[in-house]
Design an enzyme around this catalytic site. Structure first.
Site, PDB file in Angstrom:
ATOM      1  N   LYS A  36       6.808   5.841   7.057  1.00 35.63           N
ATOM      2  CA  LYS A  36       5.484   6.016   6.737  1.00 35.63           C
ATOM      3  C   LYS A  36       4.564   4.919   6.958  1.00 35.63           C
ATOM      4  O   LYS A  36       5.020   3.630   7.198  1.00 35.63           O
ATOM      5  CB  LYS A  36       5.400   6.410   5.188  1.00 35.63           C
ATOM      6  CG  LYS A  36       5.937   5.449   4.189  1.00 35.63           C
ATOM      7  CD  LYS A  36       6.075   5.768   2.846  1.00 35.63           C
ATOM      8  CE  LYS A  36       6.639   4.626   1.937  1.00 35.63           C
ATOM      9  NZ  LYS A  36       6.959   5.194   0.576  1.00 35.63           N
ATOM     10  N   ARG A 133       5.420  10.926 -11.101  1.00 39.67           N
ATOM     11  CA  ARG A 133       4.550  10.708  -9.986  1.00 39.67           C
ATOM     12  C   ARG A 133       4.644  11.965  -9.128  1.00 39.67           C
ATOM     13  O   ARG A 133       3.668  12.752  -9.181  1.00 39.67           O
ATOM     14  CB  ARG A 133       5.022   9.610  -8.929  1.00 39.67           C
ATOM     15  CG  ARG A 133       4.075   8.988  -8.006  1.00 39.67           C
ATOM     16  CD  ARG A 133       4.627   7.581  -7.371  1.00 39.67           C
ATOM     17  NE  ARG A 133       5.529   7.937  -6.711  1.00 39.67           N
ATOM     18  CZ  ARG A 133       6.018   7.349  -5.720  1.00 39.67           C
ATOM     19  NH1 ARG A 133       5.490   5.866  -5.406  1.00 39.67           N
ATOM     20  NH2 ARG A 133       7.022   7.425  -4.996  1.00 39.67           N
ATOM     21  N   TYR A 252     -16.886 -21.136   1.596  1.00 46.02           N
ATOM     22  CA  TYR A 252     -17.776 -20.346   0.540  1.00 46.02           C
ATOM     23  C   TYR A 252     -17.568 -20.824  -0.754  1.00 46.02           C
ATOM     24  O   TYR A 252     -16.300 -21.205  -1.340  1.00 46.02           O
ATOM     25  CB  TYR A 252     -17.587 -18.913   0.662  1.00 46.02           C
ATOM     26  CG  TYR A 252     -17.946 -18.366   1.811  1.00 46.02           C
ATOM     27  CD1 TYR A 252     -19.627 -18.104   1.950  1.00 46.02           C
ATOM     28  CD2 TYR A 252     -17.152 -17.573   2.793  1.00 46.02           C
ATOM     29  CE1 TYR A 252     -19.980 -17.490   3.051  1.00 46.02           C
ATOM     30  CE2 TYR A 252     -17.794 -16.646   3.823  1.00 46.02           C
ATOM     31  CZ  TYR A 252     -19.177 -16.720   3.777  1.00 46.02           C
ATOM     32  OH  TYR A 252     -19.756 -15.904   4.998  1.00 46.02           O
TER      33      TYR A 252
END
Ligand SMILES: *Cc1c(COP(=O)(O)O)cnc(C)c1O
Length: 355
Positions: A36, A133, A252
């Site tokens: 998958k 699930r 950053y």
């Protein structure tokens, strides 16, 4: 064509060796391959081809669309092989004709999906044994039993919730619940174990192993030495090197300051390529020598401390994944799992297959 910046090299022989190794663990029965999410990011048709050439005849994907692509790809490469392809996420209304047209097996997960599938056609049944699930509830399974026994199920499956924690009592409970369900459907083979479940021992194996992650080199036994072979290498070239004085901020938010005079190399790889922005304390590698990540991960750039590496010049190849940094380490560095690292590697990385 521009030189590819980032190269993802995928080793077909290692994929095949991993399938053979797991198939060799099977107490009885066979070993499938879960491909998958485009083969966990490595290319579903390529990965499945390697497993098929090694002897695998049963595949699983999550979505119908993935299954249709896989069927077409495997038919083109192996016209006579006719492997089975199961679709884990089940059957949506109106999809039966597509499943039949492409010779695909739906994993039926609910009473509605069972009702929507004509009983004479082959299918896979999933029951829930502890994950809540997908799959039938135990009460639904009991209520539907007379109908289930009349159907053409080639496999009964369920899925472990905590197989990577072998001491957890839930594993035994799931095995017992699964065994009890199998006794209610005589003649239907069973499959419970994915990668980590295989290493819970023969009681967890039943008739078919169903690994994904371990096939791609992920460690199915966290905390213990990884028995699998590495399948991927991810490299990118340095694009700029500069000297910075002590105290100078890098990146950053000025989150890192050079503690002493340092050399900083910049590579064209960032969170848009799939490395988590939160990756902290990671070390990449140059010729087997450590190049620590310093400063924040940007969208397209990362800075490395290469003070100790005179060979760090523009064009030198930095190892992001490879012999010195495996996918499980990359997951830990990024506060996630190797699964997410693999499936997140961006499309800017050029895939190259070897072996
Ligand atoms: C993803 C999945 C697998 C494979 O799991 P791994 O942990 O990658 O081995 C097997 N079965 C089901 C139902 C899955 O969803």
């Amino acid at each position: 064509m521009p030189t590819p910046a980032t190269l993802l090299t995928i080793d077909r022989s290692a994929l095949a060796a991993n399938w053979r190794f797991l198939a060799g663990q099977a107490a009885h029965g066979h070993c499938a391959a879960v491909v998958k999410a485009d083969g966990y990011g490595l290319g579903a048709v390529e990965a499945a081809s390697a497993f098929l050439a090694a002897g695998c005849t049963r595949f699983f994907v999550a979505h119908l669309a993935e299954a249709i692509i896989l069927r077409a790809g495997l038919t083109e490469r192996f016209p006579n092989a006719k492997p089975s392809i199961g679709v884990l996420n089940g059957l949506l209304p109106g999809e039966q004709a597509e499943f039949l047209a492409h010779d695909l097996l739906p994993v039926l997960n609910t009473p509605q999906q069972i009702a929507d599938w004509q009983p004479e056609h082959p299918a896979i049944l999933q029951i829930d044994t502890g994950m809540s699930r997908v799959g039938l509830e135990a009460t639904e399974f009991d209520a539907l039993l007379p109908d289930l026994r009349r159907r053409n199920f080639g496999l009964l499956i369920s899925h472990f919730a905590r197989a990577d924690e072998p001491q957890e009592a839930l594993n035994r409970l799931q095995i017992d619940r699964f065994s009890a369900a199998m006794q209610q459907l005589p003649g239907v083979p069973g499959s419970l174990a994915a990668s980590s479940g295989i290493f819970l021992g023969p009681d967890a194996h039943f008739d078919l192993l169903r690994p994904g992650y371990a096939l791609y080199g992920g460690n199915p036994v966290p905390g213990k030495p990884n028995p699998m072979q590495r399948t991927v290498t991810l490299t990118t070239p340095i694009i700029q090197v500069r000297d910075v004085e002590a105290g100078r901020p890098v990146g950053y938010g000025s989150r890192w300051h050079a503690p002493a005079p340092a050399r900083i190399a910049t590579i064209p790889y960032g969170y848009a390529d799939g490395i988590p922005r939160v990756t902290a304390g990671a070390t990449f590698w140059l010729n087997g020598k450590p190049a620590p990540v310093v400063g924040r991960v940007s969208m397209d750039l990362i800075t490395l401390d290469v003070t100790a590496l005179p060979e760090a010049v523009p064009g030198a190849q930095i190892e992001i994944l490879g012999p010195n940094r495996d996918i499980d380490t990359a997951g830990a560095d990024g506060g996630t799992l190797g699964y997410e690292i693999l499936t997140s590697i961006g499309r800017r990385a050029v895939r190259q297959y070897i072996g």
